[in-house]
Structures are given as C-alpha cells and as structure tokens.
Design an enzyme around this catalytic site. Structure first.
Site, PDB file in Angstrom:
ATOM      1  N   GLY A  14       0.372  -1.464  -0.665  1.00 22.44           N
ATOM      2  CA  GLY A  14       0.811   0.027   0.310  1.00 22.44           C
ATOM      3  C   GLY A  14       0.841   1.169  -0.282  1.00 22.44           C
ATOM      4  CG  ASP A  50       6.160  -6.311  15.844  1.00 20.66           C
ATOM      5  OD1 ASP A  50       5.587  -5.040  15.874  1.00 20.66           O
ATOM      6  OD2 ASP A  50       6.074  -6.799  16.318  1.00 20.66           O
ATOM      7  CG  ASN A  84       3.353   3.373   5.612  1.00 25.87           C
ATOM      8  OD1 ASN A  84       2.333   3.925   5.447  1.00 25.87           O
ATOM      9  ND2 ASN A  84       3.244   2.357   5.718  1.00 25.87           N
ATOM     10  CE1 TYR A 113      -6.629   3.428  10.662  1.00 26.74           C
ATOM     11  CE2 TYR A 113      -8.347   4.738  10.493  1.00 26.74           C
ATOM     12  CZ  TYR A 113      -6.751   3.808   9.880  1.00 26.74           C
ATOM     13  OH  TYR A 113      -5.859   4.136   8.831  1.00 26.74           O
ATOM     14  CE  LYS A 127      -3.616   5.417  11.107  1.00 32.74           C
ATOM     15  NZ  LYS A 127      -2.448   5.247  11.365  1.00 32.74           N
ATOM     16  CB  THR A 163      -3.997   0.445   0.483  1.00 35.70           C
ATOM     17  OG1 THR A 163      -4.801   0.516   1.486  1.00 35.70           O
ATOM     18  CG2 THR A 163      -3.359   1.276  -0.137  1.00 35.70           C
ATOM     19  N   PRO A 164      -4.991  -2.413   0.336  1.00 39.34           N
ATOM     20  CG  PRO A 164      -3.257  -4.597  -0.160  1.00 39.34           C
ATOM     21  CD  PRO A 164      -3.300  -2.833   0.349  1.00 39.34           C
ATOM     22  CG  LEU A 165      -6.264  -0.287   5.892  1.00 35.09           C
ATOM     23  CD1 LEU A 165      -4.808   0.010   7.031  1.00 35.09           C
ATOM     24  CD2 LEU A 165      -6.883   1.051   6.142  1.00 35.09           C
TER      25      LEU A 165
HETATM   26  P1  NAD Z   1      -1.332  -1.688   4.312  1.00 39.69           P
HETATM   27  O1  NAD Z   1      -2.041  -3.267   4.716  1.00 39.69           O
HETATM   28  O2  NAD Z   1      -1.319  -1.840   2.437  1.00 39.69           O
HETATM   29  O3  NAD Z   1      -0.154  -1.988   4.313  1.00 39.69           O
HETATM   30  C1  NAD Z   1       0.081  -1.570   5.951  1.00 39.69           C
HETATM   31  C2  NAD Z   1       1.355  -2.803   5.903  1.00 39.69           C
HETATM   32  O4  NAD Z   1       1.483  -1.733   7.381  1.00 39.69           O
HETATM   33  C3  NAD Z   1       1.279  -4.163   5.589  1.00 39.69           C
HETATM   34  O5  NAD Z   1       2.344  -4.276   4.682  1.00 39.69           O
HETATM   35  C4  NAD Z   1       1.045  -4.840   7.276  1.00 39.69           C
HETATM   36  O6  NAD Z   1       2.598  -5.882   7.041  1.00 39.69           O
HETATM   37  C5  NAD Z   1       3.033  -3.575   7.954  1.00 39.69           C
HETATM   38  N1  NAD Z   1       2.057  -3.836   9.017  1.00 39.69           N
HETATM   39  C6  NAD Z   1       1.150  -3.631   9.606  1.00 39.69           C
HETATM   40  N2  NAD Z   1       1.749  -3.951  11.584  1.00 39.69           N
HETATM   41  C7  NAD Z   1       3.096  -3.947  11.111  1.00 39.69           C
HETATM   42  C8  NAD Z   1       3.921  -4.344  12.772  1.00 39.69           C
HETATM   43  N3  NAD Z   1       4.109  -4.465  13.531  1.00 39.69           N
HETATM   44  N4  NAD Z   1       4.746  -3.950  12.702  1.00 39.69           N
HETATM   45  C9  NAD Z   1       5.394  -3.187  10.598  1.00 39.69           C
HETATM   46  N5  NAD Z   1       4.463  -3.523  10.343  1.00 39.69           N
HETATM   47  C10 NAD Z   1       3.330  -3.950  10.347  1.00 39.69           C
HETATM   48  O7  NAD Z   1      -2.540  -0.747   4.475  1.00 39.69           O
HETATM   49  P2  NAD Z   1      -1.994   1.255   3.734  1.00 39.69           P
HETATM   50  O8  NAD Z   1      -3.489   1.162   3.716  1.00 39.69           O
HETATM   51  O9  NAD Z   1      -0.729   1.054   2.831  1.00 39.69           O
HETATM   52  O10 NAD Z   1      -1.494   2.071   5.578  1.00 39.69           O
HETATM   53  C11 NAD Z   1      -0.397   2.382   5.814  1.00 39.69           C
HETATM   54  C12 NAD Z   1      -0.726   3.346   6.542  1.00 39.69           C
HETATM   55  O11 NAD Z   1      -2.536   4.627   5.881  1.00 39.69           O
HETATM   56  C13 NAD Z   1      -1.375   3.030   7.745  1.00 39.69           C
HETATM   57  O12 NAD Z   1      -1.448   3.738   9.040  1.00 39.69           O
HETATM   58  C14 NAD Z   1      -3.143   3.849   7.868  1.00 39.69           C
HETATM   59  O13 NAD Z   1      -4.024   3.596   8.662  1.00 39.69           O
HETATM   60  C15 NAD Z   1      -2.911   4.956   6.612  1.00 39.69           C
HETATM   61  N6  NAD Z   1      -3.865   5.223   5.865  1.00 39.69           N
HETATM   62  C16 NAD Z   1      -4.686   4.477   4.608  1.00 39.69           C
HETATM   63  C17 NAD Z   1      -5.584   4.777   4.490  1.00 39.69           C
HETATM   64  C18 NAD Z   1      -6.363   4.164   3.253  1.00 39.69           C
HETATM   65  O14 NAD Z   1      -7.834   4.102   2.741  1.00 39.69           O
HETATM   66  N7  NAD Z   1      -5.719   2.950   2.362  1.00 39.69           N
HETATM   67  C19 NAD Z   1      -5.977   6.314   4.733  1.00 39.69           C
HETATM   68  C20 NAD Z   1      -6.481   6.869   5.982  1.00 39.69           C
HETATM   69  C21 NAD Z   1      -4.296   6.973   6.146  1.00 39.69           C
END
Ligand code: NAD
Length: 256
Positions: A18, A61, A88, A156, A160, A193-195
């Site tokens: 993501g 981690d 991130n 969340y 956040k 993203t996968p989230l």
């Molecule tokens: P994602 O699920 O695609 O990627 C998250 C990554 O974090 C994964 O690769 C996962 O393995 C890793 N991860 C999870 N737990 C972990 C840990 N304990 N230690 C290290 N790595 C860990 O999600 P994303 O959408 O890319 O989210 C990235 C950030 O953006 C997050 O903080 C999320 O809250 C924020 N965000 C996402 C969105 C959205 O809509 N996608 C919107 C606002 C904020």
C-alpha cells in the site's frame, strides 16, 4: 532520474504494501537510499528488489522496542546515517466503543500509535547525529480519521488523533534541540490499498470502493501515489521550514 532526496537515507515502516510501498518507491526514484521495513520481511524483500536505487529490506515489528533498536543499528552499520523516518505501518480494526474488544483496542494503539513513539525515540539519536546540514524529517501517516470521527472507528479514531498531536510534540522537541529535523503528519482519506478490505462486508470490493468514492467531493478515492508525492515533498529540503504541520489528502472531504 530525479533527485529531490539525493544523498538521503530513509526508513519506511509497513513498506511491503500500500502507501508504504508507494512511498518507498517514490523516495527511491528521487535518489534516496531506502530501508524497506515491514513485519512481513519476505514481502519487504520482494518490494526492495523492484526499486532501482540502493534499497535494503528488513523485518521490523513497529510495536517492539528491541526490533526498533536492531533496525536503527542496521541503518547505521549499512548506511552510516539516517535522514528520514516514515512511520507508516498501521492497521484498521473497525468497531464501535461497544463492539470492539479490549484486545483489538490495545492492538490498534500498539501498531498505530505506540509505533510512532517507539520509532521516533529509537531513530532520533542517529538522525540528530548524522543528518548534518541537509537536515532530516519524520513523517507520520495518520488519517483523516484522526481529524473526523465515525461511530464504528473507536480505536482507529483514538490512535490516529493521538498520532496527530504526538507529531506536534516531536516537532517542537526537535525544533528546541535545533536538530534540523522536521516532524509532520499526513491525513489521507480512503486510499485503494489492502487496508480497505476490512470495509467490504457483504458487498464486493468494487462496490465498496464506488460507495466510498461517492463520499469524496473530487469523486474518487485516493491512489497510493497521492500520498507518496506529499511524502516526497515533506521529506525533502524544500519543506525544511514546515514542522508540526498536518496535511489532509482527502479530495476535499474535510473542506465540507
Ligand atoms: P496496508 O495494509 O496495505 O499496509 C500496511 C503494512 O503495514 C503491511 O505491509 C503490514 O504488513 C504492515 N504492518 C502491520 N503491522 C505491522 C507491524 N506491527 N510492524 C510492521 N509492519 C506492520 O495498509 P495501507 O493502506 O498502506 O496503510 C498504511 C498507513 O496508512 C496506515 O497507517 C493506515 O492507517 C494509513 N491510512 C490508510 C488509508 C487507506 O485508506 N488505505 C487511509 C488513511 C490512512
């Protein structure tokens, strides 16, 4: 090849997927050496192999202080310095204050909030010592959910919002110390993203994304590069006077 981050070493957490993967790729294309870190070390390795510049994959981690200590030691040993930290990695476990288990509340805060404290605490001594005249940057990926709440996002929203304010505290600390290190937060709305898989429920993923897009003034949800380009700017020398700031990346959602 562009070079807005040339000569800088960056560590990005959650960079196997993501937003983190997109940020790592943009940083690399802008000339940074990139440490691609993730809980999933194998996927971090696979992503690092796709980057053109110097990139190192590590398993990290973000909830674990020892894991952070090892990561920062690795950065110093392999690159001799650290200029940029992007906090991130994150998870989103939906649930209202009544539905959510205490375990999910704690886990959300560990991954989304404690990580920013642990990461910044572990990285700052090396960053302050080695960023030099080019300065450095900590960038925290919060969320629009850190500014606007929803009934089914108790943990969340809480985590956040705390990241948003912790960012400002770190920024003021670094300013007072004259480290030349900025600290800012990004607040994206829905990004593909996968989230977002968590949000699908009964609907297909496609239907869910279309429904989410209808809530956004610009008429679409975000793509990872919408966030990655902002990260490039805020971690470049161009943004050296911007600290303690928050940037919504939300297609106009918070303007309503
Ligand atoms: P994602 O699920 O695609 O990627 C998250 C990554 O974090 C994964 O690769 C996962 O393995 C890793 N991860 C999870 N737990 C972990 C840990 N304990 N230690 C290290 N790595 C860990 O999600 P994303 O959408 O890319 O989210 C990235 C950030 O953006 C997050 O903080 C999320 O809250 C924020 N965000 C996402 C969105 C959205 O809509 N996608 C919107 C606002 C904020």
């Amino acid at each position: 090849m562009r070079s807005r981050l040339a000569g800088r070493t960056a560590l990005v957490t959650g960079a196997a997927s993501g937003l983190g993967a997109a940020i790592a790729a943009r940083f690399s294309a802008e000339g940074a050496d990139v440490i691609v870190s993730d809980l999933d070390g194998e996927r971090a390795k696979a992503h690092a192999a796709t980057l053109d510049g110097r990139a190192l994959a590590i398993k990290l981690d973000v909830t674990d202080a020892d894991s952070w200590a090892t990561a920062i030691d690795t950065a110093e040993r392999e690159f001799g310095k650290l200029n940029i930290l992007v906090n991130n990695a994150g998870i989103c476990l939906p649930g209202s204050v009544e539905d959510l288990s205490y375990e999910d509340w704690r886990l959300t805060h560990a991954v989304d909030l404690d990580s920013v404290f642990l990461g910044s605490k572990a990285a700052l001594p090396l960053m302050a010592r080695t960023s030099g005249e080019s300065g450095g940057a900590i960038l925290n990926i919060s969320s629009i959910s850190g500014m606007v709440a929803a009934g089914n996002m108790a943990a969340y929203n809480s985590a956040k919002a705390a990241v948003r304010h912790l960012t400002k505290s770190i920024a003021l600390h670094c300013a007072k110390k004259r480290y030349g290190i900025t600290c800012n937060s990004l607040h994206p709305t829905f990004v593909d993203t996968p989230l977002l898989d968590e949000f699908a429920g009964e609907r297909s993923r496609e239907e869910t994304l279309q429904k989410l897009a209808r809530q956004i003034p610009i008429g679409r949800i975000g793509v990872p590069d919408d966030v990655a380009w902002a990260a490039v700017y805020l971690c470049s020398r161009e943004a050296a006077f911007i600290t303690g700031a928050e940037l919504a990346i939300d297609g106009g959602l918070s303007a309503m």
